[in-house]
Design an enzyme around this catalytic site. Structure first.
Site, PDB file in Angstrom:
ATOM      1  N   ASN A 253       0.827  -1.202   0.000  1.00 38.75           N
ATOM      2  CA  ASN A 253       0.000   0.000   0.000  1.00 38.75           C
ATOM      3  C   ASN A 253       0.861   1.252   0.000  1.00 38.75           C
ATOM      4  O   ASN A 253       1.062   1.872  -1.045  1.00 38.75           O
ATOM      5  CB  ASN A 253      -0.958  -0.020   1.193  1.00 38.75           C
ATOM      6  CG  ASN A 253      -1.956   1.119   1.152  1.00 38.75           C
ATOM      7  OD1 ASN A 253      -1.939   1.928   0.239  1.00 38.75           O
ATOM      8  ND2 ASN A 253      -2.823   1.196   2.130  1.00 38.75           N
ATOM      9  N   ASP A 254       1.394   1.607   1.152  1.00 39.30           N
ATOM     10  CA  ASP A 254       2.139   2.864   1.264  1.00 39.30           C
ATOM     11  C   ASP A 254       3.295   2.969   0.262  1.00 39.30           C
ATOM     12  O   ASP A 254       3.610   4.054  -0.201  1.00 39.30           O
ATOM     13  CB  ASP A 254       2.687   3.016   2.687  1.00 39.30           C
ATOM     14  CG  ASP A 254       1.553   3.183   3.695  1.00 39.30           C
ATOM     15  OD1 ASP A 254       0.504   3.703   3.299  1.00 39.30           O
ATOM     16  OD2 ASP A 254       1.732   2.779   4.848  1.00 39.30           O
ATOM     17  N   VAL A 255       3.900   1.842  -0.073  1.00 41.01           N
ATOM     18  CA  VAL A 255       5.071   1.886  -0.951  1.00 41.01           C
ATOM     19  C   VAL A 255       4.699   2.197  -2.399  1.00 41.01           C
ATOM     20  O   VAL A 255       5.566   2.340  -3.251  1.00 41.01           O
ATOM     21  CB  VAL A 255       5.871   0.566  -0.912  1.00 41.01           C
ATOM     22  CG1 VAL A 255       6.428   0.330   0.473  1.00 41.01           C
ATOM     23  CG2 VAL A 255       5.049  -0.607  -1.384  1.00 41.01           C
TER      24      VAL A 255
ATOM     25  N   ALA B 223       1.050   3.745   7.520  1.00 47.10           N
ATOM     26  CA  ALA B 223       1.419   5.133   7.721  1.00 47.10           C
ATOM     27  C   ALA B 223       0.191   5.960   8.075  1.00 47.10           C
ATOM     28  O   ALA B 223       0.294   7.116   8.447  1.00 47.10           O
ATOM     29  CB  ALA B 223       2.083   5.688   6.466  1.00 47.10           C
TER      30      ALA B 223
END
Lengths: 103, 467
Positions: free
Chosen positions: B395-397, B436
């Site tokens: 997700n965040d990456v 995050a």
């Protein structure tokens, strides 16, 4: 004036940090997990200290307070040594190239 | 019985073999050989220790019995552990190294004569400093790793635990340890020695509880480093080169991994240690949920159709894949795609998963050849020329916000340019933000198709639809 042996050990220590620095940067990122498990295994060479402590007991009292700590440390370090090297081996066996697959 | 000089040379040999073990990991081809070097180094170190002590009484029998018990437990764990549990296992192993260091230090303190360090109440000053540092770092490693283990295992919530005055308390305890070591050197008091160890256990716990789940790769690497420094501290006490060399190697290895992980998240090491990441954004989060933007969602059939008509597909795995154990299903899907002459590669972000290299191991377990798996910098330019990006559990990456919004907490973090693909398939259970705590812009892009399902189930359904 004589040099304190401590300075020699400190030299070994610092040079080893440099070796570690260069060797670890050359480790391929895909093997970072095996790197952690193998460093885990080798840091258990602390078992050397545990063995010295355990064998320090006399024949009349094999288990005194100091040697008991040594014996427990032997178990802990041995779990790590066997577990660490074997799990690393297990992981490394799985890394295969495309060619191997067709065999 | 061998002389101390000869023993020292053998310890040096085992130190060199350990260096070669790490050196072997520069490529998967040489890595297996490297592991054998490591094993050889360990055998030499243990045998030489037996020979140099030269005590072949009943004690030795007990030593070997304990060695075998520990070895059997270790081997059992190594064979039974599933690959997805590797982060917990490594954390658990770190705790054992830490505790072993503490126990060896205690043994040396109680019976210094056995280690040639002087007598009880009259231990050499240098040795006393070395063993208390070794014990303190070992204790921090032990309790810190236990907390990391509990968090990774899910026994303890991954959410950061913070309270006011936390950092000041840590600072006071840290200074306290040094003050106590100073008094220990003056008085040689056993009570002070125990107090140092107990406070260090406490510091280990306090140090790790404020760190959130997403920062775990840094924590594990950091604890790896600590376990090395603890071993080195004991190495100085025992005047043993093998331990000093190994401690330095492991210490710097862990430090480099922490650095790589921090860099991959564009976070400073200090901010990771201070912790609290992922908890303080909850207010922004609610705001964003209010203005819910439209999302395109699809099913396995749509996904299969898109991929069948593509000529190149890039797979982006993340922690969600590990949780769902979807790696084998994924491999099956890729095999089907390859049969249709579709080029498939894997893109791995350095912090995907819960420890460095986590995704690589899982893909290797599912028999994905390692030359199809690429690191961020090697594959990021390929997204623009690819048809489909299949994001599974990451997700965040992949969040483009890291490149566009300077206000975002992840701004500046290197991300995979997934959105440059012609179409993006995003497997996720819900629209909830990642660790995050921020919304992923990618969800609302025109070329994104959300596949709301468990990663494993969705992949299996796609496989069925590919026939």
């Amino acid at each position: 004036m004589e040099i304190d042996p401590f300075i020699f050990r400190l030299s070994i220590f610092i040079l080893s940090i440099f070796i570690g620095y260069y060797v670890v940067w050359s480790v391929t990122p895909s093997l970072h997990t095996p790197l952690m498990s193998v460093t885990n295994a080798i840091s258990s060479v602390i078992i050397v200290g545990a063995i010295i402590a355990a064998l320090a007991g006399t024949s009349e009292s094999i288990f005194n307070t100091s040697s008991i700590f040594g014996f427990i440390a032997i178990i802990l370090a041995a779990i790590n040594i066997f577990g660490g090297f074997l799990v690393t081996q297990r992981m490394l066996q799985m890394y295969k190239k495309k060619k191997d697959k067709k065999k | 019985m061998i002389s101390a000089n000869l023993a020292a040379i053998f310890y040096l040999v085992s130190g060199i073999l350990f260096i070669l073990a790490l050196r072997g990991l520069s490529s998967p081809d040489t890595s297996r050989q490297g592991n054998y070097f490591g094993i050889a180094g360990m055998i030499i170190a243990i045998v030489v220790t037996f020979l140099s002590i030269g005590n072949f009484s009943t004690s030795l029998v007990y030593v070997i019995i304990f060695l075998v018990i520990g070895g059997a437990i270790g081997a059992f764990i190594a064979f039974k552990i599933p690959m997805t549990a590797m982060p917990e296992l490594v954390a658990g192993f770190h705790s054992l190294v830490g505790l072993a260091a503490v126990f060896v230090a205690i043994a040396a303190f109680l019976n210094p004569a056995a280690f040639n360090l002087g007598n009880v109440g009259d231990i050499k000053l240098a040795s006393l400093i070395e063993m208390s540092i070794g014990a303190a770092v070992g204790a921090i490693t032990f309790s810190g790793s236990i907390i990391a283990f509990l968090k990774l295992r899910g026994i303890m919530s991954g959410a950061p635990i913070t309270f006011s005055g936390q950092h000041i308390l840590n600072l006071i305890l840290g200074i306290g340890i040094f003050v106590l070591i100073f008094y220990l050197c003056k008085t040689q008091s056993t009570n002070i020695f125990w107090t140092v160890i107990i406070i260090s256990f406490l510091v280990g716990v306090l140090l790790i509880i404020p760190i959130g789940g997403a920062d775990m790769p840094v924590v594990i690497s950091m604890l790896n480093s600590y376990s090395g420094w603890a071993a080195a501290g004991i190495g100085f006490t025992l005047e043993n080169t093998a331990l000093i060399i190994t401690g330095a190697l492991v210490g710097s290895s862990g430090a480099i991994l922490s650095y790589i992980m921090c860099k991959a998240m564009n976070r400073s090491f200090v901010s990771v240690i201070l912790g609290g990441f992922g908890a303080d954004n909850s207010t922004d989060d609610k705001k964003e949920k209010k203005d819910q933007k439209p999302v395109k969602s699809g099913n396995a059939e749509d996904a299969a159709f898109l991929m069948k008509n593509a000529s190149s597909v890039i797979i982006v795995p993340g922690y969600g894949m590990a949780v769902a154990q979807a790696q084998h299903a994924l491999r099956e899907m890729v095999d089907k795609l390859k049969k249709n002459d579709i080029k498939v590669t894997y893109a791995i972000h350095p912090v995907a998963g819960r420890m460095p290299g986590h995704m690589n191991v899982l893909l290797a377990e599912a028999n994905v050849p390692y030359d199809e798996v690429f690191e961020l910098e090697d594959i990021n330019n390929d997204f623009a020329n690819s048809d489909v990006a299949f994001v599974i559990g990451a997700n965040d990456v992949t969040n483009p916000v890291a490149k566009t919004d300077p206000k975002s907490p992840i701004f500046g973090m290197p991300v995979l340019d997934v959105e440059k693909c012609k179409s993006v398939l995003f497997v996720k259970r819900s629209l909830s933000p990642g660790y995050a705590g921020i919304d992923n812009e990618l969800f609302y892009k025109d070329n994104t198709l959300m596949l709301f399902a468990d990663a494993k189930k969705m992949t299996e359904d796609i496989v069925k639809n590919l026939d």
